[in-house]
Design a protein around this motif. Structure first.
Motif, PDB file in Angstrom:
ATOM      1  N   GLY A 151      16.351 -26.379 -41.272  1.00 44.06           N
ATOM      2  CA  GLY A 151      15.158 -26.661 -40.702  1.00 44.06           C
ATOM      3  C   GLY A 151      14.316 -26.181 -40.139  1.00 44.06           C
ATOM      4  O   GLY A 151      12.983 -26.205 -40.372  1.00 44.06           O
ATOM      5  N   GLN A 152      14.591 -24.753 -39.503  1.00 44.31           N
ATOM      6  CA  GLN A 152      13.531 -23.984 -38.965  1.00 44.31           C
ATOM      7  C   GLN A 152      12.945 -23.121 -40.270  1.00 44.31           C
ATOM      8  O   GLN A 152      11.583 -22.806 -40.103  1.00 44.31           O
ATOM      9  CB  GLN A 152      14.124 -22.794 -38.171  1.00 44.31           C
ATOM     10  N   LEU A 153      13.333 -23.220 -41.280  1.00 49.81           N
ATOM     11  CA  LEU A 153      12.813 -22.484 -42.659  1.00 49.81           C
ATOM     12  C   LEU A 153      11.530 -23.376 -43.023  1.00 49.81           C
ATOM     13  O   LEU A 153      10.531 -22.801 -43.411  1.00 49.81           O
ATOM     14  CB  LEU A 153      13.821 -22.230 -43.692  1.00 49.81           C
ATOM     15  N   LEU A 154      12.062 -24.576 -42.910  1.00 54.04           N
ATOM     16  CA  LEU A 154      10.825 -25.659 -43.474  1.00 54.04           C
ATOM     17  C   LEU A 154       9.548 -25.386 -42.348  1.00 54.04           C
ATOM     18  O   LEU A 154       8.513 -25.322 -42.846  1.00 54.04           O
ATOM     19  CB  LEU A 154      11.315 -27.115 -43.330  1.00 54.04           C
ATOM     20  N   VAL A 155       9.631 -25.104 -40.965  1.00 59.65           N
ATOM     21  CA  VAL A 155       8.631 -24.927 -39.866  1.00 59.65           C
ATOM     22  C   VAL A 155       8.215 -23.630 -40.276  1.00 59.65           C
ATOM     23  O   VAL A 155       6.767 -23.468 -40.311  1.00 59.65           O
ATOM     24  CB  VAL A 155       9.319 -24.932 -38.614  1.00 59.65           C
ATOM     25  N   ALA A 156       9.057 -22.603 -40.657  1.00 58.59           N
ATOM     26  CA  ALA A 156       8.434 -21.124 -40.873  1.00 58.59           C
ATOM     27  C   ALA A 156       7.416 -21.082 -42.385  1.00 58.59           C
ATOM     28  O   ALA A 156       6.499 -20.559 -42.243  1.00 58.59           O
ATOM     29  CB  ALA A 156       9.558 -20.111 -41.201  1.00 58.59           C
ATOM     30  N   LEU A 157       7.783 -22.031 -43.034  1.00 55.41           N
ATOM     31  CA  LEU A 157       6.894 -22.182 -44.434  1.00 55.41           C
ATOM     32  C   LEU A 157       5.829 -22.811 -44.409  1.00 55.41           C
ATOM     33  O   LEU A 157       4.602 -22.306 -44.558  1.00 55.41           O
ATOM     34  CB  LEU A 157       7.866 -22.797 -45.566  1.00 55.41           C
ATOM     35  N   CYS A 158       5.797 -23.532 -43.237  1.00 52.62           N
ATOM     36  CA  CYS A 158       4.362 -24.341 -42.940  1.00 52.62           C
ATOM     37  C   CYS A 158       3.561 -23.268 -42.073  1.00 52.62           C
ATOM     38  O   CYS A 158       2.294 -23.116 -42.165  1.00 52.62           O
ATOM     39  CB  CYS A 158       4.600 -25.571 -41.961  1.00 52.62           C
ATOM     40  N   PHE A 159       4.135 -22.623 -40.990  1.00 53.68           N
ATOM     41  CA  PHE A 159       3.472 -21.617 -40.312  1.00 53.68           C
ATOM     42  C   PHE A 159       3.031 -20.190 -41.306  1.00 53.68           C
ATOM     43  O   PHE A 159       2.061 -19.583 -41.042  1.00 53.68           O
ATOM     44  CB  PHE A 159       4.420 -20.742 -39.405  1.00 53.68           C
ATOM     45  N   ALA A 160       3.665 -19.981 -42.256  1.00 47.63           N
ATOM     46  CA  ALA A 160       3.366 -19.091 -43.388  1.00 47.63           C
ATOM     47  C   ALA A 160       2.005 -19.492 -43.904  1.00 47.63           C
ATOM     48  O   ALA A 160       1.103 -18.457 -44.108  1.00 47.63           O
ATOM     49  CB  ALA A 160       4.524 -18.558 -44.204  1.00 47.63           C
ATOM     50  N   GLU A 161       1.992 -20.661 -44.351  1.00 50.75           N
ATOM     51  CA  GLU A 161       0.639 -21.161 -44.842  1.00 50.75           C
ATOM     52  C   GLU A 161      -0.393 -21.025 -44.278  1.00 50.75           C
ATOM     53  O   GLU A 161      -1.585 -20.656 -44.267  1.00 50.75           O
ATOM     54  CB  GLU A 161       0.965 -22.415 -45.590  1.00 50.75           C
ATOM     55  N   GLY A 174       1.844 -24.983 -52.400  1.00 48.18           N
ATOM     56  CA  GLY A 174       1.421 -25.717 -53.664  1.00 48.18           C
ATOM     57  C   GLY A 174       2.089 -26.992 -53.569  1.00 48.18           C
ATOM     58  O   GLY A 174       1.977 -27.770 -52.495  1.00 48.18           O
ATOM     59  N   ARG A 175       2.665 -27.596 -54.848  1.00 49.54           N
ATOM     60  CA  ARG A 175       3.192 -28.942 -54.709  1.00 49.54           C
ATOM     61  C   ARG A 175       4.200 -29.255 -53.906  1.00 49.54           C
ATOM     62  O   ARG A 175       4.614 -30.284 -53.812  1.00 49.54           O
ATOM     63  CB  ARG A 175       3.541 -29.133 -56.299  1.00 49.54           C
ATOM     64  N   TRP A 176       4.996 -28.122 -53.344  1.00 46.84           N
ATOM     65  CA  TRP A 176       6.190 -28.509 -52.647  1.00 46.84           C
ATOM     66  C   TRP A 176       5.628 -28.633 -51.122  1.00 46.84           C
ATOM     67  O   TRP A 176       6.307 -29.005 -50.131  1.00 46.84           O
ATOM     68  CB  TRP A 176       7.067 -27.195 -52.648  1.00 46.84           C
ATOM     69  N   GLY A 177       4.257 -28.593 -50.835  1.00 48.67           N
ATOM     70  CA  GLY A 177       3.781 -28.577 -49.436  1.00 48.67           C
ATOM     71  C   GLY A 177       4.080 -29.767 -48.566  1.00 48.67           C
ATOM     72  O   GLY A 177       4.623 -29.863 -47.706  1.00 48.67           O
ATOM     73  N   GLY A 206      -4.889 -36.516 -47.609  1.00 45.86           N
ATOM     74  CA  GLY A 206      -5.761 -35.753 -48.707  1.00 45.86           C
ATOM     75  C   GLY A 206      -6.916 -34.748 -48.076  1.00 45.86           C
ATOM     76  O   GLY A 206      -7.528 -34.415 -49.209  1.00 45.86           O
ATOM     77  N   THR A 207      -6.710 -34.484 -47.023  1.00 46.22           N
ATOM     78  CA  THR A 207      -7.749 -33.627 -46.386  1.00 46.22           C
ATOM     79  C   THR A 207      -7.218 -32.110 -46.401  1.00 46.22           C
ATOM     80  O   THR A 207      -8.082 -31.408 -46.136  1.00 46.22           O
ATOM     81  CB  THR A 207      -8.171 -34.160 -45.116  1.00 46.22           C
ATOM     82  N   TRP A 208      -5.873 -31.984 -46.887  1.00 44.95           N
ATOM     83  CA  TRP A 208      -5.306 -30.613 -47.043  1.00 44.95           C
ATOM     84  C   TRP A 208      -5.766 -29.815 -48.360  1.00 44.95           C
ATOM     85  O   TRP A 208      -5.489 -30.727 -49.409  1.00 44.95           O
ATOM     86  CB  TRP A 208      -3.959 -30.575 -46.537  1.00 44.95           C
ATOM     87  N   PRO A 209      -6.317 -28.808 -48.516  1.00 47.06           N
ATOM     88  CA  PRO A 209      -6.556 -28.223 -49.847  1.00 47.06           C
ATOM     89  C   PRO A 209      -5.369 -28.346 -50.866  1.00 47.06           C
ATOM     90  O   PRO A 209      -4.362 -27.782 -50.293  1.00 47.06           O
ATOM     91  CB  PRO A 209      -7.064 -26.862 -49.453  1.00 47.06           C
ATOM     92  N   LYS A 210      -5.717 -28.791 -51.981  1.00 53.17           N
ATOM     93  CA  LYS A 210      -4.544 -28.951 -52.722  1.00 53.17           C
ATOM     94  C   LYS A 210      -4.409 -27.397 -53.557  1.00 53.17           C
ATOM     95  O   LYS A 210      -3.338 -27.150 -53.868  1.00 53.17           O
ATOM     96  CB  LYS A 210      -4.646 -29.805 -54.084  1.00 53.17           C
TER      97      LYS A 210
END
Length: 516
Positions: A72-82, A438-441, A418-422
């Motif tokens: 679960g925290q990895l999902l958060v960390a991936l968002c933070f990394a982006e 990317g597409r996993w966002g 749809g306001t987040w850059p694709k």
């Protein structure tokens, strides 16, 4: 008037494009950035303290809460990394949430994180009392009972913790370069200690890894109406307490060389290395424990290590744990000081001019001093009130998860609208593409929000066995939701109304900059 310092041109341009002029020294490399996140998590410190909590509710099978929380925290960390790749700026949680959800949400994200980090630093500092008097009785300066629940032990814990906070405050005032070097040395010692613990426990294993499939008698005592699932969920609080703070690399982005490249990588790495090392510590401890009964539930990891290592090597390990506590406290205080600096620079806090001042050492000194004093004040609660202090330390983790939701929540809204850059065309200082989901966002973001919401509910749930184990106060049992409400009310009262933001941002989906 603040003192400016030159930094590499591409990184300076990044910060200028976000509306700020460079003020902090860029002296941190990849390892120092990683060390900031790893030392905040500090598995050697936290598992040493909290192993008994997880085992007492879930038995040996509580081990599986560790990979669940990591996932679960990895999902958060991936968002933070982006986000770290897009917004390499101090005060990460505050800056990210305001740019995604507006000034009000940004304020509360920063406010929750400041409160949580102050209490977390205090809780880390007080852990010295568990370690140092065992290494040498001379560290028990007040009285002769080292137990945290005794009056002399509580007072001595405040003394040792205060000395530690004075030291970390001094290091933070000297400058981030020295902080980074000391933290890197400490993290190296901690990693060596973790490897040594895993090796020693594995060498003295009394049972095989299948032990993690045993729910045990400890777990059976707290099954509740949902059977073992109830005990499993409660035992997961141990992992939830430990795996936070991995985003500290984002807080130090303005002091990191090539932060668009370095911060996203070290955020993910700090969490993953902590998860792997911590998971192996849990597994080998269960394999090497002399028994899987009440002794392990009450004695935790120290009980296992003392039976395996003996007196001398046990004390050597305790010294390493003390080093881990030191760098953990240092890292938390550093991250919080940069958060306060970032909010003060935006005139979001009282005495903003003073708090945003950067000294000749290239560091905001006053925030570090304020945090040190606030932590010492929080430590004072432990004298005569150890149950209240333990409750505060538990509830502050709820505020961290709320702060994380203040980022992942509006980020998900931006994706849905749809306001987040694709496709992110941002580049790092070397002209290379930066990290993106990317597409996993969308899938990752949805998972991060659902996990964060579940953990807030799980952590704040008014369980007497967590918040009032002695059964002396109904108020303590409800401390989770009550303190969250108090934090929200306090934040609303402190919110800077009618104070225009000096660097307004355009929130995704809105047509005018927030605050205009």
């Amino acid at each position: 008037m603040t003192t400016t310092h030159a930094s590499p041109e591409p990184d300076s341009d990044d910060l200028t494009a976000l509306g700020y002029r460079p003020q902090l020294k860029r002296s941190l490399g990849s390892f120092a950035s990683f060390a900031a996140g790893f030392s905040f998590v500090s598995i050697l410190t936290t598992i040493f303290q909290l192993f008994g909590l997880g085992f007492s509710f879930g038995g040996p099978a509580f081990f599986w809460t560790w990979p669940v929380v990591y996932a679960g925290q990895l999902l958060v960390a991936l968002c933070f990394a982006e986000l770290a790749a897009r917004y390499p700026i101090s005060g990460a949680i505050y800056q990210w949430s305001r740019r995604l959800g507006g000034e009000v949400l940004g304020w509360f994200g920063g406010w929750f994180m400041i409160l949580a980090q102050i209490v977390t630093a205090s809780a880390a500092a007080i852990a010295l009392q568990v370690v140092l008097p065992t290494v040498w009785s001379g560290f028990q300066i007040i009285g002769d009972d080292p137990s945290l629940t005794s009056s002399s032990g509580a007072a001595n814990a405040v003394l040792l913790g205060s000395v530690l906070l004075v030291l970390t405050t001094g290091i933070n005032c000297i400058g981030v370069h020295w902080m980074g070097r000391i933290n890197a040395i400490g993290v190296t010692c901690e990693i060596v200690g973790v490897i040594a613990v895993i090796g020693a426990l594995a060498a003295h294993a009394r049972r095989g890894p299948q032990v993690v499939l045993d729910t045990g008698q400890a777990g059976a005592a707290a099954t509740g109406s949902l059977g073992y699932l109830s005990a499993f969920i409660v035992s997961g609080l141990m992992a939830a307490y430990v795996m936070v703070g991995f985003g500290s690399a984002g807080e130090l982005a303005e002091e990191t060389r090539n932060p668009r490249r370095v911060a996203p990588r070290t955020i993910r790495l700090a969490l993953t290395v902590s998860a792997v090392g911590g998971g192996l510590m849990l597994l080998t401890a269960l394999m090497a424990a002399p028994s899987l009964g009440d002794e392990l539930a009450t004695g935790g990891l120290p009980y296992v290590l003392s039976s395996v290592l003996g007196s001398f090597w046990g004390k050597v390990l305790l010294v390493d744990v003390a080093v881990a506590i030191f760098v953990c406290t240092l890292a938390i205080q550093t991250a919080c000081s940069r958060l306060i600096f970032s909010m003060a620079r935006d005139r979001r806090l009282p005495f903003s001019t003073q708090l945003a001042y950067v000294s000749r050492t290239g560091t905001p000194m006053l925030p570090s001093i304020v945090i040190g004093l606030a932590c010492i004040a929080v430590l004072g609660v432990n004298v005569g009130n150890p149950a209240i202090f333990a409750t505060l330390a538990s509830v502050c983790i709820v505020l961290i998860y709320l702060a994380y939701l203040s980022v992942t929540g509006p980020m998900l809204v931006a994706r849905i609208h749809g306001t987040w850059p694709k496709k992110d065309d941002a580049r790092d200082a070397e002209g290379r593409e930066v990290f993106t989901l990317g597409r996993w966002g969308l899938a990752v973001n949805v998972g991060a929000v659902l996990f964060g919401a579940f953990m807030v509910i799980n952590l704040a749930w008014p369980r007497p066995e967590i918040y009032d184990p002695a059964g002396t106060s109904t108020l303590l049992q409800w401390a989770g939701p009550l303190i969250v409400v108090a934090a929200v009310v306090g934040g609303a009262l402190c919110f800077p109304r009618r104070r225009p933001h000096p660097v307004p941002v355009l929130v995704p989906g809105r047509t005018v900059p927030e605050g205009l």
